[in-house]
Design a protein around this motif. Structure first.
Motif, PDB file in Angstrom:
ATOM      1  N   LEU A   1       3.593  10.077  -7.215  1.00 55.08           N
ATOM      2  CA  LEU A   1       4.654  10.441  -8.159  1.00 55.08           C
ATOM      3  C   LEU A   1       4.076  10.708  -9.546  1.00 55.08           C
ATOM      4  CD1 LEU A   1       7.746  10.524  -7.724  1.00 55.08           C
ATOM      5  CD2 LEU A   1       7.855   8.301  -8.856  1.00 55.08           C
ATOM      6  N   VAL A   2       3.133   9.865  -9.960  1.00 56.76           N
ATOM      7  CA  VAL A   2       2.602   9.950 -11.318  1.00 56.76           C
ATOM      8  C   VAL A   2       1.605  11.093 -11.463  1.00 56.76           C
ATOM      9  CG1 VAL A   2       1.243   8.720 -13.067  1.00 56.76           C
ATOM     10  CG2 VAL A   2       2.989   7.506 -11.762  1.00 56.76           C
ATOM     11  N   THR A   3       0.810  11.328 -10.402  1.00 60.60           N
ATOM     12  CA  THR A   3      -0.294  12.289 -10.550  1.00 60.60           C
ATOM     13  C   THR A   3       0.039  13.682 -10.037  1.00 60.60           C
ATOM     14  OG1 THR A   3      -1.167  11.590  -8.412  1.00 60.60           O
ATOM     15  CG2 THR A   3      -2.095  10.529 -10.378  1.00 60.60           C
ATOM     16  N   ARG A   4       1.213  13.885  -9.508  1.00 62.43           N
ATOM     17  CA  ARG A   4       1.467  15.186  -8.872  1.00 62.43           C
ATOM     18  C   ARG A   4       1.643  16.251  -9.932  1.00 62.43           C
ATOM     19  NH1 ARG A   4       7.619  16.008  -7.867  1.00 62.43           N
ATOM     20  NH2 ARG A   4       8.064  14.416  -9.417  1.00 62.43           N
TER      21      ARG A   4
ATOM     22  N   ALA B   1       0.831  -1.204   0.000  1.00 62.60           N
ATOM     23  CA  ALA B   1       0.000   0.000   0.000  1.00 62.60           C
ATOM     24  C   ALA B   1       0.868   1.258   0.000  1.00 62.60           C
ATOM     25  CB  ALA B   1      -0.935  -0.009   1.209  1.00 62.60           C
ATOM     26  N   VAL B   2       1.921   1.257   0.821  1.00 65.22           N
ATOM     27  CA  VAL B   2       2.799   2.426   0.916  1.00 65.22           C
ATOM     28  C   VAL B   2       3.481   2.689  -0.430  1.00 65.22           C
ATOM     29  CG1 VAL B   2       4.926   3.299   1.968  1.00 65.22           C
ATOM     30  CG2 VAL B   2       3.177   2.189   3.397  1.00 65.22           C
ATOM     31  N   VAL B   3       4.044   1.627  -1.021  1.00 65.79           N
ATOM     32  CA  VAL B   3       4.740   1.789  -2.301  1.00 65.79           C
ATOM     33  C   VAL B   3       3.752   2.260  -3.381  1.00 65.79           C
ATOM     34  CG1 VAL B   3       5.982   0.584  -4.132  1.00 65.79           C
ATOM     35  CG2 VAL B   3       6.527   0.119  -1.745  1.00 65.79           C
ATOM     36  N   SER B   4       2.550   1.642  -3.401  1.00 71.29           N
ATOM     37  CA  SER B   4       1.556   2.038  -4.410  1.00 71.29           C
ATOM     38  C   SER B   4       1.167   3.503  -4.240  1.00 71.29           C
ATOM     39  CB  SER B   4       0.299   1.167  -4.284  1.00 71.29           C
ATOM     40  OG  SER B   4       0.645  -0.183  -4.357  1.00 71.29           O
ATOM     41  N   ALA B   5       0.948   3.924  -2.990  1.00 71.02           N
ATOM     42  CA  ALA B   5       0.575   5.315  -2.733  1.00 71.02           C
ATOM     43  C   ALA B   5       1.667   6.249  -3.229  1.00 71.02           C
ATOM     44  CB  ALA B   5       0.334   5.519  -1.235  1.00 71.02           C
ATOM     45  N   PHE B   6       2.917   5.863  -2.977  1.00 66.63           N
ATOM     46  CA  PHE B   6       4.037   6.699  -3.428  1.00 66.63           C
ATOM     47  C   PHE B   6       4.056   6.803  -4.954  1.00 66.63           C
ATOM     48  CE2 PHE B   6       8.499   6.936  -4.881  1.00 66.63           C
ATOM     49  CZ  PHE B   6       8.800   8.210  -4.404  1.00 66.63           C
ATOM     50  N   VAL B   7       3.849   5.691  -5.631  1.00 72.65           N
ATOM     51  CA  VAL B   7       3.866   5.692  -7.101  1.00 72.65           C
ATOM     52  C   VAL B   7       2.725   6.554  -7.637  1.00 72.65           C
ATOM     53  CG1 VAL B   7       3.566   4.257  -9.167  1.00 72.65           C
ATOM     54  CG2 VAL B   7       5.035   3.463  -7.304  1.00 72.65           C
ATOM     55  N   ILE B   8       1.548   6.396  -7.041  1.00 71.19           N
ATOM     56  CA  ILE B   8       0.400   7.202  -7.489  1.00 71.19           C
ATOM     57  C   ILE B   8       0.685   8.686  -7.288  1.00 71.19           C
ATOM     58  CG2 ILE B   8      -2.023   7.774  -6.987  1.00 71.19           C
ATOM     59  CD1 ILE B   8      -2.410   4.780  -6.336  1.00 71.19           C
TER      60      ILE B   8
END
Ligand code: SF4
Ligand code: FES
Lengths: 246, 133
Positions: B130-133, B121-128
């Motif tokens: 990163l991509v959407t910022r 969950a933590v890694v996925s949240a970070f990726v999301i």
């Protein structure tokens, strides 16, 4: 509850040279009767030519393992009432050559066991005056793996062993782990040399059936994966460190 | 050591090619092995995406168009299913292979499994992020 249940028992007579056949027997269905009791009834009352192994009738000797409706089971611990209304198919354990009827040749397993050196190995320091002492915590480390009764159900459940009989197999590796984890033992290195081979732990693809069928909750699959971690660590160390530092 | 003599007339039951269909657990195992192929495909897909991004807007757009073609979408959906299977079975198997101790106590299996999902969950949240910022 019906008062009888049908057993379909695999018969193999080597002198006739043809493949095994199923023979049917109706045996009394009693609440407290195991599959083994059913077989004993057949032997005593219906057909004295039936061959099978058993001894203790209490899940301790490990000799009554058979395939019951396709699942490896101790027949003394599998109850007819749970399999009612039947029929109940009783076959020899899979993955082993069948000698006669329900009796399999266990020679391969007997050859494999000593290869993992299942005894306490010490460096050649002087022997202590009394016993080697051990705390209850140290005992707990390996106790689970020491519960194995050598019933070989794990071998008969393992498709890897079925396809490659050279695979050293679940119980032997669990037994190696049992001695490795023993605080009195110093033989881990010697056992690793055997288990790091292709037919050792790396043969295992973690199907996990050995753990499912084990009547003693030994968790051989867990032992094998822990061994793989250990073997991998050793290989990395051997690669990175100079000889003396290992 | 002498090998124990094998009974000369013992019967050997042949192993069927379809042994992995004989039991549910064997089938799940075969699917888990197969899932590695799809995991590899996702890696390739990701590399192709990164490569396209690096080659500028046009390349990126044509990659997106190709990725939207029906067969690629279907392939990626199947891949997703297999990757989820791979993940769930992998997470479930980890406690068997690892013995973690905290203050002398063995960490229970459910805690090891749960911590992997937290990590995911933590890694996925970070990726999301990163991509959407
Ligand atoms: S590990 Fe379990 S299934 Fe295998 S031989 Fe020992 S007791 Fe039997
Ligand atoms: S007869 Fe001994 S384990 Fe079944």
């Amino acid at each position: 509850m019906a008062d009888s249940i049908r057993l379909q028992v695999s018969r193999y007579r080597p002198e006739e040279g043809s493949a095994p056949t199923l023979q049917e027997y109706d045996v009394p269905l009693r609440k407290e009767w195991s599959v083994l009791d059913g077989l004993n009834y057949v032997k005593d009352h219906l057909d004295s030519t039936l061959s099978y192994r058993w001894s203790c009738r209490m899940g301790i000797c490990g000799s009554c393992g058979m395939s019951v409706n396709g699942t490896p089971e101790l027949t003394c611990g599998t109850f007819l009432a749970d399999l009612a209304p039947g029929p109940v198919r009783v076959e020899p354990m899979r993955n082993f050559p069948v000698v006669r009827d329900l009796v399999v040749d266990i020679g391969d397993f007997m050859d494999k066991l000593p290869r993992v050196k299942p005894w306490i190995i010490r460096d050649d320091e002087p022997e202590p005056d009394g016993e080697y002492l051990q705390t209850p915590e140290e005992l707990d480390e390996y106790k689970q793996f020491s519960m194995c009764i050598n019933c070989m159900l794990c071998y008969s459940a393992c498709p890897v062993y079925g396809l490659d009989p050279d695979f050293i197999g679940p119980a032997a590796i669990a037994l190696a782990e049992r001695y490795d984890l023993d605080s009195r033992d110093r033989g881990a290195r010697e056992r690793l040399d055997v288990l790091i081979e292709h037919e050792g732990v790396w043969g295992c693809t973690f199907v996990g059936e050995c753990t499912t069928v084990c009547p003693k909750h030994v968790d051989p699959a867990g032992a094998i994966q822990r061994y793989k971690l250990k073997a991998a660590k050793e290989s990395v160390k051997a690669f990175l460190l100079p000889r003396g530092a290992r | 050591m002498s090998e124990t003599e094998v009974q000369p007339r013992a019967y050997r039951r042949p192993v069927s090619t379809w042994w992995w269909l004989e039991k549910r657990s064997y089938f799940v195992f075969a699917m888990r092995e197969l899932s590695s192929v799809f995991v590899a495909w996702f890696v390739v897909f990701l590399l192709m995406l990164t490569y396209a991004v690096g080659r500028g807007d046009d390349q990126y757009q044509s990659f997106l168009d190709w990725a939207a073609t029906p067969w690629v979408v279907v392939l990626n959906l199947v891949t997703l299913v297999f990757v989820v299977l791979h993940m769930v079975t992998w997470f479930n198997l980890t406690p068997q292979a690892t013995v973690v101790r905290l203050r002398g106590q063995r960490v229970p299996a459910w805690a090891i499994i749960a911590s992997q999902y937290v990590g995911l969950a933590v890694v996925s949240a970070f990726v999301i992020w990163l991509v959407t910022r």
